[in-house]
Each structure stands twice: as C-alpha cells, then as structure tokens.
Motif scaffolding. Structure first.
Motif, short mmCIF file in Angstrom:
data_model
loop_
_atom_site.label_atom_id
_atom_site.label_comp_id
_atom_site.label_asym_id
_atom_site.label_seq_id
_atom_site.Cartn_x
_atom_site.Cartn_y
_atom_site.Cartn_z
N GLU A 295 -28.89 87.00 -22.97
CA GLU A 295 -28.07 88.20 -23.08
C GLU A 295 -28.91 89.32 -23.68
O GLU A 295 -29.65 89.09 -24.64
N PRO B 80 -12.19 90.47 -16.39
CA PRO B 80 -12.20 89.00 -16.34
C PRO B 80 -13.49 88.48 -15.70
O PRO B 80 -14.07 89.12 -14.83
N ASP B 81 -13.93 87.32 -16.16
CA ASP B 81 -15.21 86.75 -15.69
C ASP B 81 -15.28 86.63 -14.17
O ASP B 81 -16.31 86.95 -13.58
N ASP B 82 -14.20 86.16 -13.53
CA ASP B 82 -14.23 86.00 -12.07
C ASP B 82 -14.34 87.35 -11.37
O ASP B 82 -15.05 87.48 -10.38
N ALA C 237 -15.67 90.13 -12.73
CA ALA C 237 -17.02 90.64 -13.01
C ALA C 237 -18.04 89.99 -12.09
O ALA C 237 -18.95 90.66 -11.60
N ALA C 238 -17.89 88.70 -11.84
CA ALA C 238 -18.82 88.00 -10.95
C ALA C 238 -18.74 88.57 -9.54
O ALA C 238 -19.78 88.77 -8.88
#
Length: 104
Positions: free
Chosen positions: A6, A31-33, A35-36
């Motif tokens: 990071e 949310p992570d999904d 952002a991916a």
C-alpha cells in the motif's frame, strides 16, 4: 514473489504519496467489488491510450483518455468536490454513475 504494498497516505487519508508526490486517494467508501471493477475499466482504458498513441489515432486516444478520466472520477481520484467533501449519497451516486457509463 512480487507483492504490492500500500502506498503511504497523508495523515488525513485524502492523498497517497508516491515518489514524494501527492495524489488524491481512492474514496474509501467505494465497496471493494465496485472499486475492483472501476480499476479494471481504468487499466483497460490506459492500455487503450497506449495503443492509440502507437497507432497515432487521435480519435481513439481522446476516447480512451475520457474513459480513464471517468474511472478516476468514479473512484474519487479526480473531480470536484473531492470525495471527503461529499455526503454519502453523493459519493455513492458518483461511483454508480461512473460504472453505468463505463459498463455501457
């Protein structure tokens, strides 16, 4: 093994510091999904910019750069106001609109 670390963040979390330069950080409320998916669009658009530059296709380059910008805005890394000045509703609307645009 190649591990990604990071980047350093400023104390307020608003920026990352890379090679001594500050860049706006991704909105941590994405949310992570989501952002991916946005990062996938971003990297595809960056690759398309490279192809367009090699082919000297200014129309394709312009379109690809617009997609890069759309992904960066949706992630909160560009645009005004910055993500930390937006309420949760505006932040969610920003990334949802970005995905709609990029998924089409």
């Amino acid at each position: 093994m190649n591990r990604r670390t990071e980047p350093e963040h400023t104390p307020d979390g608003h920026y990352v510091v890379i090679s001594g330069r500050r860049w706006r950080a991704t909105d941590p409320s994405v949310p992570d999904d989501v952002a991916a998916r946005l990062r996938s669009h971003l990297m595809a658009a960056r690759r398309a910019v490279g192809v367009a530059l090699r082919e000297k296709d200014t129309t394709a380059e312009r379109a690809s750069r617009k997609r890069v910008n759309a992904a960066k805005v949706a992630l909160g890394e560009r645009g005004t106001p910055p993500w930390w000045e937006q309420d949760e509703k505006a932040r969610k609307q920003r990334w949802e609109e970005g995905l709609r645009r990029l998924d089409s």
